[in-house]
Design a protein around this motif. Structure first.
Motif, PDB file in Angstrom:
ATOM      1  N   UNK A 214       0.895  -1.204  -0.141  1.00  0.00           N
ATOM      2  CA  UNK A 214       0.191   0.004  -0.128  1.00  0.00           C
ATOM      3  C   UNK A 214       0.762   1.093  -0.044  1.00  0.00           C
ATOM      4  N   UNK A 215       0.416   2.257  -0.627  1.00  0.00           N
ATOM      5  CA  UNK A 215       0.769   3.690  -0.663  1.00  0.00           C
ATOM      6  C   UNK A 215      -0.550   4.189  -0.079  1.00  0.00           C
ATOM      7  N   UNK A 216       0.001   5.103   1.169  1.00  0.00           N
ATOM      8  CA  UNK A 216      -1.512   5.656   1.883  1.00  0.00           C
ATOM      9  C   UNK A 216      -1.075   6.962   2.067  1.00  0.00           C
ATOM     10  N   UNK A 217      -2.112   7.879   2.199  1.00  0.00           N
ATOM     11  CA  UNK A 217      -2.136   9.263   2.387  1.00  0.00           C
ATOM     12  C   UNK A 217      -2.060   9.528   4.128  1.00  0.00           C
ATOM     13  N   UNK A 218      -2.044  10.605   4.320  1.00  0.00           N
ATOM     14  CA  UNK A 218      -1.864  11.046   5.713  1.00  0.00           C
ATOM     15  C   UNK A 218      -3.038  10.649   6.716  1.00  0.00           C
ATOM     16  N   UNK A 219      -4.017  10.189   6.045  1.00  0.00           N
ATOM     17  CA  UNK A 219      -5.419   9.719   6.559  1.00  0.00           C
ATOM     18  C   UNK A 219      -5.463   8.361   6.562  1.00  0.00           C
ATOM     19  N   UNK A 220      -4.588   7.618   6.179  1.00  0.00           N
ATOM     20  CA  UNK A 220      -4.436   6.274   6.148  1.00  0.00           C
ATOM     21  C   UNK A 220      -5.435   5.829   5.122  1.00  0.00           C
ATOM     22  N   UNK A 221      -5.482   6.397   4.047  1.00  0.00           N
ATOM     23  CA  UNK A 221      -6.382   5.810   3.024  1.00  0.00           C
ATOM     24  C   UNK A 221      -5.519   5.342   1.807  1.00  0.00           C
ATOM     25  N   UNK A 222      -5.807   4.448   0.940  1.00  0.00           N
ATOM     26  CA  UNK A 222      -5.189   3.648   0.000  1.00  0.00           C
ATOM     27  C   UNK A 222      -5.416   4.852  -1.281  1.00  0.00           C
ATOM     28  N   UNK A 223      -3.891   5.123  -1.654  1.00  0.00           N
ATOM     29  CA  UNK A 223      -3.846   6.136  -2.801  1.00  0.00           C
ATOM     30  C   UNK A 223      -3.327   5.279  -3.849  1.00  0.00           C
ATOM     31  N   UNK A 224      -2.504   4.143  -3.694  1.00  0.00           N
ATOM     32  CA  UNK A 224      -1.636   3.573  -4.628  1.00  0.00           C
ATOM     33  C   UNK A 224      -1.276   2.076  -4.299  1.00  0.00           C
ATOM     34  N   UNK A 225      -1.095   1.201  -5.257  1.00  0.00           N
ATOM     35  CA  UNK A 225      -0.297  -0.168  -5.029  1.00  0.00           C
ATOM     36  C   UNK A 225       1.217  -0.015  -5.448  1.00  0.00           C
ATOM     37  N   UNK A 226       1.803  -0.124  -4.821  1.00  0.00           N
ATOM     38  CA  UNK A 226       3.312  -0.041  -4.901  1.00  0.00           C
ATOM     39  C   UNK A 226       3.779  -1.151  -5.952  1.00  0.00           C
ATOM     40  N   UNK A 227       4.431  -1.013  -7.158  1.00  0.00           N
ATOM     41  CA  UNK A 227       4.772  -1.782  -8.044  1.00  0.00           C
ATOM     42  C   UNK A 227       6.028  -1.919  -8.535  1.00  0.00           C
ATOM     43  N   UNK A 228       6.776  -1.058  -8.349  1.00  0.00           N
ATOM     44  CA  UNK A 228       8.149  -0.874  -9.042  1.00  0.00           C
ATOM     45  C   UNK A 228       9.070   0.043  -8.731  1.00  0.00           C
ATOM     46  N   UNK A 229      10.418   0.023  -9.045  1.00  0.00           N
ATOM     47  CA  UNK A 229      11.307   1.044  -8.504  1.00  0.00           C
ATOM     48  C   UNK A 229      12.288   1.194  -9.676  1.00  0.00           C
ATOM     49  N   UNK A 230      12.974   2.520  -9.525  1.00  0.00           N
ATOM     50  CA  UNK A 230      13.729   2.776 -10.540  1.00  0.00           C
ATOM     51  C   UNK A 230      15.172   2.497  -9.672  1.00  0.00           C
ATOM     52  N   UNK A 231      16.046   1.618 -10.252  1.00  0.00           N
ATOM     53  CA  UNK A 231      17.276   1.436  -9.420  1.00  0.00           C
ATOM     54  C   UNK A 231      18.205   0.608 -10.172  1.00  0.00           C
ATOM     55  N   UNK A 232      19.456   1.056 -10.126  1.00  0.00           N
ATOM     56  CA  UNK A 232      20.656   0.274 -10.876  1.00  0.00           C
ATOM     57  C   UNK A 232      21.228  -0.855  -9.804  1.00  0.00           C
ATOM     58  N   UNK A 233      20.807  -0.614  -8.686  1.00  0.00           N
ATOM     59  CA  UNK A 233      21.614  -1.620  -7.588  1.00  0.00           C
ATOM     60  C   UNK A 233      20.396  -2.593  -7.137  1.00  0.00           C
ATOM     61  N   UNK A 234      19.318  -2.446  -7.469  1.00  0.00           N
ATOM     62  CA  UNK A 234      18.205  -3.649  -6.824  1.00  0.00           C
ATOM     63  C   UNK A 234      17.604  -2.863  -5.760  1.00  0.00           C
ATOM     64  N   UNK A 235      18.110  -1.730  -5.057  1.00  0.00           N
ATOM     65  CA  UNK A 235      17.501  -1.422  -3.638  1.00  0.00           C
ATOM     66  C   UNK A 235      16.945   0.128  -4.162  1.00  0.00           C
ATOM     67  N   UNK A 236      16.403   0.426  -2.997  1.00  0.00           N
ATOM     68  CA  UNK A 236      15.810   1.940  -3.430  1.00  0.00           C
ATOM     69  C   UNK A 236      16.707   2.829  -3.215  1.00  0.00           C
ATOM     70  N   UNK A 237      16.364   3.719  -4.299  1.00  0.00           N
ATOM     71  CA  UNK A 237      17.034   4.991  -4.363  1.00  0.00           C
ATOM     72  C   UNK A 237      16.208   6.181  -4.363  1.00  0.00           C
ATOM     73  N   UNK A 238      14.937   6.065  -3.966  1.00  0.00           N
ATOM     74  CA  UNK A 238      14.041   7.029  -3.848  1.00  0.00           C
ATOM     75  C   UNK A 238      13.228   7.453  -5.083  1.00  0.00           C
ATOM     76  N   UNK A 239      13.462   6.450  -5.896  1.00  0.00           N
ATOM     77  CA  UNK A 239      12.201   6.785  -7.286  1.00  0.00           C
ATOM     78  C   UNK A 239      11.518   5.307  -7.167  1.00  0.00           C
TER      79      UNK A 239
END
Length: 465
Positions: A214-239
């Motif tokens: 889940x990606x949720x807003x500050x009211x705890x409501x669902x705004x999106x389903x996390x699906x992919x990242x942009x990464x060259x290492x396989x870990x999170x780089x904030x995208x």
């Protein structure tokens, strides 16, 4: 609710009446900056689950295991089975009956699915619907009989860049994890993740295993389903990228109604993104919108009056920046009713009504998997129609038959056929239907001369028989 409390505190600090309202403000004091997200997490986290999926690969059976003497030495329990393929991801409960949303790639090709709830219960789940085009899948938890905690679904069209967002999932299988960030962008297209390339971008840390969470807003409501990242290492780089919840709603509604396939509105036109030069030639002040490159004379776009050369700039009043945005806006709508397309035509604004109907399957797809001994052995093909063009993202051609799947370790795979290839002719004879290709592939020529359309480029090859 968390946000109104913050606003009330701010109002008291500045001496104004303490009236809760939907006003986005930055922290005004150290006390506000120390506010915790714990209430949001307590509300949202119970509805986020871990999804475990697996399948047993079919392996060739050794005939020795049918020999009673061999079994006498090695035992009945030693018969070898196939290797087990596993997948790990996350999911979100969106209905008290146990309906779970996850990514299609989490359960793709899997047969057995289990979910682990936040309270540590592990329960089996059935797959209600797979929708590869949006990369969403719907599950239903089995065997409990009670009700489950759910996440309220927000309106993803109301979120703005800079809004706070929390990502909840199970990265790397370490257990449920919450990360915090902001909404970095709200209409990222051309990411190449799914057919409906329209994503919420966030800098909340998302890693492998977060898929379907889940990606949720500050009211705890669902705004999106996390699906992919942009990464060259396989870990999170904030995208990170999440499928907007408004797309999720249409897929959930189809599953609840018992549908096994999501039918979406058909535009009946080919669109092209605008470059700076193209925008200048059309007299536009900026390269935004989608240019109508071709209109199907029998489609809803033509019936509504859309013309070649029109530039679609909004769908039902929602601005669109490119062809991907138009696809998303229409793809999130149910069949039935009418949408309004705002277009620029000859320097003027116009509104075109679009009837929201499903693409027709004329001619019938008549799916055929080519057998025998030919370069096409192992390829599955369908007839080209508006429905198959939409479903399988077939581009650049309406003649021939389309390859929609190529089985591994077959002649078709070794030759190099790809999903999306359009077979135009074989041995000098035009291929108009799947049965034409099946018949021609059953011949025994000295050489195979074939012609295909790949991405708009016609390729001719000769292969030894």
């Amino acid at each position: 609710m968390f946000r109104p409390v913050i606003v009330a505190v701010l109002a008291l600090l500045v001496g104004a009446p303490a009236v809760a309202q939907e006003t986005r403000v930055v922290p005004q004091s150290a006390a506000e900056a120390k506010l915790s997200f714990a209430p949001v997490v307590k509300k949202a986290a119970p509805a986020v689950v871990n999804v475990y999926a697996q399948r047993v690969e079919k392996a060739p059976r050794n005939p020795l295991f049918d020999d009673p003497i061999f079994r006498r030495f090695f035992g009945e329990g030693q018969r070898p089975g196939g290797a087990t393929a596993r997948s790990l991801g996350s999911g979100v409960i969106v209905d008290p009956s146990g309906i779970v949303v996850t990514n299609n790639h989490v359960i793709e090709n899997m047969t057995d699915v289990k979910v682990a709830l936040a309270d540590r219960r592990e329960l089996p789940a059935e797959i209600l619907l797979r929708d590869p085009r949006s990369d969403l899948a719907i599950l239903r938890i089995k065997g409990d009989g009670g009700t489950f905690p759910v996440l309220e679904m927000a309106d993803s069209d109301t979120i703005e860049v800079g809004d706070l967002a929390l990502a909840i999932g199970d990265p790397f299988g370490v257990g449920q994890t919450v990360t915090q960030g902001i909404v970095s962008a709200v209409a990222r297209t051309e990411i190449g993740i799914s057919d409906y390339g329209f994503f919420i971008q966030t800098d909340a840390a998302i890693n492998p295993g977060n898929s379907g969470g889940a990606l949720v807003d500050i009211d705890g409501r669902l705004i999106g389903i996390n699906s992919a990242i942009f990464s060259q290492s396989g870990g999170s780089v904030g995208i990170g990228f999440a499928i907007p919840v408004n797309m999720v709603k249409s897929v959930v509604a189809t599953a609840k109604a018992g549908g096994k396939e999501v039918h979406r509105p058909w535009l009946g036109a080919n669109l092209q993104n605008l470059s700076r030069d193209l925008a200048d030639s059309l007299g536009l002040d900026r390269p935004t919108g989608a240019l109508v490159a071709e209109v199907d004379p029998n489609g809803p776009a033509a019936q509504g009056g859309l013309k070649r050369g029109d530039v679609i700039v909004a769908v039902d009043g929602k601005e669109v920046t490119d062809s991907g945005s138009v696809g998303y806006r229409l793809g999130a709508k149910p069949i039935g009713g009418v949408a309004s397309l705002s277009v620029r035509r000859d320097g003027k604004q116009a509104v075109v009504p679009l009837k929201l109907t499903a693409a027709p399957e004329r001619p019938p797809r008549d799916l055929v998997k080519i057998a025998g001994s030919s370069p096409f052995t192992g390829a599955s093909v369908v007839n080209i129609s508006p429905a198959t063009i939409e479903e399988f993202s077939i581009a650049n051609g309406r003649e021939g038959v389309a390859v929609i799947e190529v089985e591994d370790n077959t002649a078709a795979a070794m030759v190099g056929f790809q999903k999306g290839d359009i077979v135009l002719s074989l041995n000098g004879e035009k291929v108009q239907t799947t049965r034409d290709l099946e018949r021609l592939a059953g011949q025994r020529p000295y050489v195979w001369k074939l012609q295909i359309n790949r991405g708009g480029q016609v390729i001719t090859s000769v292969i030894g028989g």
